[in-house]
Design an enzyme around this catalytic site. Sequence first.
Site, PDB file in Angstrom:
ATOM      1  N   ASP A 105      39.351  54.793  37.342  1.00  0.00           N
ATOM      2  CA  ASP A 105      39.457  53.417  36.855  1.00  0.00           C
ATOM      3  C   ASP A 105      40.925  52.978  36.871  1.00  0.00           C
ATOM      4  O   ASP A 105      41.832  53.821  36.859  1.00  0.00           O
ATOM      5  CB  ASP A 105      38.920  53.311  35.421  1.00  0.00           C
ATOM      6  CG  ASP A 105      37.442  53.670  35.349  1.00  0.00           C
ATOM      7  OD1 ASP A 105      36.761  53.590  36.383  1.00  0.00           O
ATOM      8  OD2 ASP A 105      36.991  54.031  34.245  1.00  0.00           O
TER       9      ASP A 105
HETATM   10  N1  URA Z   1      35.105  58.492  34.136  1.00  0.00           N
HETATM   11  C1  URA Z   1      35.520  57.266  33.726  1.00  0.00           C
HETATM   12  O1  URA Z   1      34.946  56.672  32.822  1.00  0.00           O
HETATM   13  N2  URA Z   1      36.592  56.727  34.337  1.00  0.00           N
HETATM   14  C2  URA Z   1      37.288  57.345  35.312  1.00  0.00           C
HETATM   15  O2  URA Z   1      38.281  56.804  35.811  1.00  0.00           O
HETATM   16  C3  URA Z   1      36.854  58.621  35.720  1.00  0.00           C
HETATM   17  C4  URA Z   1      35.751  59.170  35.126  1.00  0.00           C
END
Ligand code: URA
Length: 234
Positions: A105
């Site tokens: 993310d």
């Molecule tokens: N899980 C998440 O919620 N975000 C990420 O960036 C990676 C795994």
Amino acid sequence: MAEIRIDKYLSVALSISRNEAKALLKGGKITADSKVVLKPETKVSETAEVKCGTETLSYKKHIYILMNKPEGILSASTDKRVKTVVDILPPHLKRAGLFPVGRLDKNTTGLLIITDDGDFGHKVTSPKSLIEKRYLAGLDGEVKPEYIELFKKGITLADGSECMSADLEILQGNNAIVTIREGKYHQIKRMFGVVGLGVNTLKRLSIGKLELPPDLQNGQVVELNPTQIQQIFE
Ligand code: URA
């Protein structure tokens, strides 16, 4: 030392056709160890310093880069509005076809691999790979010991989808290490959401046995060697 024709070198290093390489040579911008090379049949060593203008090139079929992804940068190759992990690579590592292997993310930090090897990317992200990914999560509340068993059994997310068994290690100060073996969209955040916790910070620490080097600063990169690449699958 292996020697290769300069037109082949250029087509590999720049992902261009041999004809495009020939045209580039004609333009007089290509040098090998500081000497201008004009003829496509000229042979150069794989380790020669080949430049196109001021840009140093590298003769490798594929490149594998480990980045400590900073916050606020998009896990994508290009984007119209936001800077991507490919945009912030140092110029000497940039080449055509680079993409991040899987997504973190925008506000997640830590270990991200960037490559131009599609088969490799597929192998790592395939649901069949079952490669372990470890994350350090900072939560907005207490991580209770009973969650360990819930994560182990496999959490059912709010939309009804089932997660595979995950390992949860509780640390001090509302922090935890989570190990998952798949990569659903926002998976860690959604897993903690099920037990009523919000994720304040998230950092990926490892993929398989490949660890984020502790001294690698946010945004810094290292090129992976074959031994390190192999660690992903161990
Ligand atoms: N899980 C998440 O919620 N975000 C990420 O960036 C990676 C795994």
